[in-house]
Write a protein that holds these residues in place. Structure first.
Motif, short mmCIF file in Angstrom:
data_model
loop_
_atom_site.label_atom_id
_atom_site.label_comp_id
_atom_site.label_asym_id
_atom_site.label_seq_id
_atom_site.Cartn_x
_atom_site.Cartn_y
_atom_site.Cartn_z
N ALA A 268 0.85 -1.19 0.00
CA ALA A 268 0.00 0.00 0.00
C ALA A 268 0.89 1.24 0.00
O ALA A 268 1.52 1.55 1.00
CB ALA A 268 -0.91 -0.02 1.23
N LEU A 269 0.94 1.92 -1.13
CA LEU A 269 1.87 3.03 -1.29
C LEU A 269 1.09 4.35 -1.35
O LEU A 269 0.37 4.61 -2.32
CB LEU A 269 2.68 2.83 -2.58
N GLY A 270 1.20 5.16 -0.29
CA GLY A 270 0.46 6.43 -0.26
C GLY A 270 -1.03 6.21 -0.14
O GLY A 270 -1.83 6.96 -0.70
N ILE A 271 -1.40 5.15 0.59
CA ILE A 271 -2.82 4.84 0.85
C ILE A 271 -3.05 4.98 2.36
O ILE A 271 -2.30 4.40 3.14
CB ILE A 271 -3.15 3.41 0.36
N SER A 272 -4.08 5.73 2.76
CA SER A 272 -4.25 5.99 4.19
C SER A 272 -4.84 4.80 4.93
O SER A 272 -4.63 4.62 6.12
CB SER A 272 -5.14 7.22 4.40
N GLY A 273 -5.64 3.96 4.23
CA GLY A 273 -6.23 2.80 4.91
C GLY A 273 -7.63 3.05 5.42
O GLY A 273 -7.96 2.66 6.54
N SER A 274 -8.48 3.66 4.61
CA SER A 274 -9.88 3.86 4.98
C SER A 274 -10.56 2.49 5.04
O SER A 274 -10.12 1.55 4.39
CB SER A 274 -10.59 4.72 3.93
N PHE A 275 -11.64 2.41 5.82
CA PHE A 275 -12.29 1.10 5.95
C PHE A 275 -12.87 0.64 4.62
O PHE A 275 -12.95 -0.56 4.35
CB PHE A 275 -13.34 1.10 7.06
N GLN A 276 -13.25 1.58 3.76
CA GLN A 276 -13.79 1.16 2.46
C GLN A 276 -12.69 0.54 1.60
O GLN A 276 -12.95 -0.34 0.81
CB GLN A 276 -14.40 2.34 1.70
N HIS A 277 -11.47 1.03 1.74
CA HIS A 277 -10.37 0.43 1.00
C HIS A 277 -10.03 -0.94 1.58
O HIS A 277 -9.95 -1.94 0.86
CB HIS A 277 -9.14 1.35 1.02
N PRO A 297 -3.99 5.24 9.34
CA PRO A 297 -4.59 4.00 9.85
C PRO A 297 -4.07 2.73 9.18
O PRO A 297 -4.14 1.66 9.77
CB PRO A 297 -6.09 4.17 9.55
N ILE A 298 -3.50 2.85 8.00
CA ILE A 298 -2.95 1.67 7.31
C ILE A 298 -1.90 0.97 8.17
O ILE A 298 -1.77 -0.25 8.13
CB ILE A 298 -2.36 2.07 5.92
N GLY B 235 -5.68 -3.55 16.34
CA GLY B 235 -4.70 -4.53 15.91
C GLY B 235 -3.39 -4.39 16.65
O GLY B 235 -3.28 -3.64 17.63
N LYS B 236 -2.36 -5.07 16.16
CA LYS B 236 -1.10 -4.99 16.90
C LYS B 236 -0.20 -3.91 16.32
O LYS B 236 0.78 -3.52 16.91
CB LYS B 236 -0.40 -6.35 16.91
N GLY B 237 -0.54 -3.42 15.15
CA GLY B 237 0.26 -2.36 14.56
C GLY B 237 1.41 -2.93 13.76
O GLY B 237 1.89 -4.05 14.01
N ALA B 238 1.86 -2.15 12.79
CA ALA B 238 2.93 -2.61 11.90
C ALA B 238 4.28 -2.55 12.62
O ALA B 238 4.50 -1.73 13.50
CB ALA B 238 2.97 -1.72 10.66
N GLU B 239 5.18 -3.43 12.18
CA GLU B 239 6.58 -3.30 12.59
C GLU B 239 7.19 -2.22 11.70
O GLU B 239 7.17 -2.35 10.47
CB GLU B 239 7.30 -4.65 12.38
N LEU B 240 7.65 -1.14 12.31
CA LEU B 240 8.18 -0.04 11.51
C LEU B 240 9.66 -0.29 11.22
O LEU B 240 10.43 -0.59 12.13
CB LEU B 240 8.01 1.28 12.24
N LEU B 241 10.04 -0.21 9.96
CA LEU B 241 11.44 -0.39 9.61
C LEU B 241 12.23 0.85 10.02
O LEU B 241 11.79 1.97 9.81
CB LEU B 241 11.59 -0.65 8.10
N GLU B 242 13.39 0.61 10.64
CA GLU B 242 14.21 1.70 11.17
C GLU B 242 15.47 1.88 10.32
O GLU B 242 15.82 1.00 9.55
CB GLU B 242 14.64 1.40 12.61
N GLY B 243 16.14 2.99 10.55
CA GLY B 243 17.45 3.21 9.91
C GLY B 243 17.36 4.21 8.77
O GLY B 243 16.37 4.90 8.62
N SER B 244 18.44 4.25 7.99
CA SER B 244 18.47 5.17 6.85
C SER B 244 17.55 4.63 5.77
O SER B 244 17.15 3.46 5.81
CB SER B 244 19.90 5.26 6.30
#
Ligand SMILES: Cc1cc2nc3c(=O)[nH]c(=O)nc-3n(C[C@H](O)[C@H](O)[C@H](O)COP(=O)(O)OP(=O)(O)OC[C@H]3O[C@@H](n4cnc5c(N)ncnc54)[C@H](O)[C@@H]3O)c2cc1C
Ligand SMILES: Nc1ncnc2c1ncn2[C@@H]1O[C@H](COP(=O)(O)O)[C@@H](O)[C@H]1O
Lengths: 325, 263
Positions: A268-277, A297-298, B235-244
């Protein structure tokens, strides 16, 4: 006193929609002691009605050829006739519910609570409920006066469907009551359904989807998404604003008003993650989100998050992948 | 064709990170960029296109404070003929029903064939159009993505339903429609367009002008009211990638390879 709750049932080809048991769960959260009535409109609905008696005390059958396609103008007029004032009515927040429900609340003289995702108890005649605003970036608790009844729409997937139980309900034929006084809503006449156009690529079959949203900024930038899709061997899909702007075809749109996809990997590139999506992404794919807003929210549904400007990140990613080959 | 379009001034979510203020009573409004609600822009464009074909006029109306005048002016720069601001301290804190009854009072002062709203605004309610229609006893359709004027008495319309399919119906005028994005391509409004309408007078109607009982709208009359705002932890949330950025690229490639994300 236990609440009397009416649940509007969506069904298709003789099968009850998933939202029905989700609303049973929602009703249970509203008031565990509530008495539940399913309201079924349609033509030849016996199988549907019978299947609901396991979960509802009463199943109202309103069966006539006039309801073979649900016209919300007609159905609203009838519901206003047969549902007692002061009742609670639950409706799924989809294209039909959005059409039916706001006006129904006016006709029943109750409050209207749209797109509800949670309930948090009743205090002094007021229901505390959870909603989301600003495309899901923030949540809010609202108080809804239910002393004079309410119409509430429920977001699909927000409540975990109740197990079918043994309510031992009865089917009550309400058709005659419903039609007493004739069919309302004659000012809107259904003509036909025009099916969506089929595209060159069937994204519902893709294993890897490289999906682009409004964050892409300009039409010409779509190229960098196409290049990444080529590099990883996937297909390009998108969110709705990209289709609205006519940058990609409708057959590439993921979501409740687009297609339902079940890839292995979803970027998901530049997508906010709306529930409809998100409603169009099934089968628990590995979701990677690239977004410059850490609050998008994505990131709550993605496995992996990258907080970067996609215009910078995506070309670097593509280049590195191509170098490896 | 006399057309009225309801428009709302909202924080632009494509431009802003929305956060909650320290007490949780509201969102942080200090640095927000506001604009016209995305859906309303499509509704106004559609109204202008219908007027250009069928004749008549387009009126844009908004319930809000003095700042809402700027969105009315923007829509007039697009081509709407008139703007009306409905503003009164008695309107503050109105719920959907309150807003709809304020708009209804304004609509009843005129004679409109077509009343348009957007599908939804910033709080995602999608309620005003359907409520208005029911209050006015007019036919209604939501999620409209095509309008064809058949004659002065009826229209043919398309509604967006699931899966990209479209439901086609015929509807008698007058009616209320809520408009979905993608129905048209809203025209660009430049600084020059805005300048042209900068001095046009926009009337302001309050409760007494509209004959609205101040006690029937506003916070006290609201059946639905907000208690607080908060940031959801779903949810548990994404694992955010760190670093440059280079390191993130490397890490992501490894992950994609292991999950079948690179063929
Ligand atoms: C009835 C109805 C049905 C709908 N059906 C669908 C549907 O089927 N599918 C669908 O997608 N939507 C649908 N929508 C629309 C939906 O509500 C959202 O408006 C839409 O999904 C938003 O798309 P988006 O995430 O691309 O845009 P936005 O919400 O505007 O998000 C853009 C994101 O890009 C990020 N960003 C901006 N610039 C950059 C950058 N340079 N680098 C990285 N990130 C950046 C921003 O932080 C933001 O999170 C529907 C709406 C309604 C009312
Ligand atoms: N304050 C307002 N003033 C004028 N129109 C409004 C206002 N709030 C909502 N609307 C209209 O109702 C539509 C749906 O908004 P809502 O029901 O709030 O989601 C918007 O797209 C507008 O057309």
């Amino acid at each position: 006193m236990a609440l009397q709750i009416y649940v509007y049932i969506l069904h298709k080809d003789g099968v009850v929609d998933d939202t029905a048991l989700e609303m049973v769960a929602a009703a249970g959260k509203l008031d565990p002691a509530a008495s539940l009535t399913a309201v079924v409109f349609g033509s030849k609905t016996d199988a549907v009605c019978n299947s609901l008696t396991a979960s509802f005390k009463e199943v109202w059958k309103i069966d006539n050829d006039a309801f073979s396609y649900p016209n919300s103008e007609v159905i609203r007029g009838i519901l206003a006739r047969i549902i007692p004032k002061g009742s609670m009515v639950l409706v799924a927040h989809d294209h039909f519910g959005m059409d039916l429900a706001p006006g129904l609340s006016i006709k029943l003289d109750g409050t209207y609570l749209p797109d509800t995702v949670g309930f948090d108890g009743i205090e002094g005649g007021k229901l505390k409920a959870v909603r989301q605003e600003y495309g899901g970036q923030v949540s809010t608790h609202v108080l809804c006066d239910i002393s004079g009844g309410a119409v509430i729409t429920i977001r699909a997937g927000a409540f975990r469907a109740a197990e079918a139980s043994d309510a031992g309900g009865a089917v009550v034929d309400k058709t005659a009551d419903a039609l007493a006084g004739g069919l309302p809503g004659g000012a809107r006449r259904f003509i036909e359904i025009v099916e969506a156009e089929v595209g060159d690529v069937d994204i519902t079959k893709s294993e890897i989807l490289v999906s682009v949203g409004r964050g892409i900024g300009e039409q010409e930038n779509i190229e960098i998404i196409k290049e990444l899709a080529k590099a990883v061997g996937g297909d390009v899909s998108c969110s709705r604003p990209i289709v609205d702007a006519k940058w990609l075809e409708k057959s590439r749109q993921v979501g409740t008003s687009g297609l339902t996809v079940k890839p292995k990997v979803y970027m998901a590139l530049g997508i906010s993650g709306s529930f409809q999506h998100l409603g169009g992404i099934k089968g628990s794919p590995f979701i990677v989100a690239v977004n410059k807003n850490p609050k998008a929210p994505i990131f709550q549904v993605a496995e992996i998050g990258v907080i970067e400007d996609l215009l910078e990140f995506v070309p670097m990613l593509t280049e590195k992948i191509n170098e490896m080959k | 064709m006399e057309i009225l379009v309801c428009v709302k001034r909202v924080p632009d979510t494509a431009e802003n990170e929305i956060s909650v203020n320290s007490s949780g009573s509201d969102i942080e409004r200090g640095d927000l960029v506001y604009s016209v609600n995305e859906w309303d822009n499509y509704a106004v464009e559609e109204a202008i296109q219908i007027r250009d074909k069928a004749g008549g006029s387009v009126t844009v109306v908004s319930v809000g404070d003095a700042d809402s005048e700027e969105v009315l002016r923007r829509e007039m720069a697009m081509g709407a003929d008139k703007g009306v601001l409905l503003s009164d301290s008695a309107f503050e804190g109105s719920d959907g029903k309150g807003l709809a009854s304020i708009l209804k009072a304004e609509i009843e002062k005129g004679k409109y064939d077509l009343i348009l709203t957007g599908t939804q605004a910033d709080d995602g309610a999608g309620q005003i159009g359907g409520m208005l229609a029911a209050m006015l006893n007019l036919p209604y359709a939501s999620l409209v993505n095509r309008i064809e004027v058949l004659d002065g008495k009826k229209i043919k319309l398309g509604r967006e339903i699931a899966g990209g399919n479209q439901e086609i119906s015929e509807m008698d005028l007058p009616c209320v429609l809520s408009i979905q994005t993608g129905i048209n391509e809203p025209r660009y409004v430049g600084i020059r367009g805005i300048r042209k309408v900068a001095s046009v007078e926009i009337p302001v109607h309050g409760a007494s002008d509209l004959g609205v009982n101040p006690g029937s709208v506003g916070k006290a009359a609201a059946g639905v009211s907000r208690v607080d705002y908060y940031v959801p932890a779903l949810g548990k949330g994404a694992e955010l990638l760190e670093g440059s950025i280079e390191e993130k690229v490397e890490k992501l490639i490894e992950l994609l390879k292991s999950k079948g994300g690179i063929k």
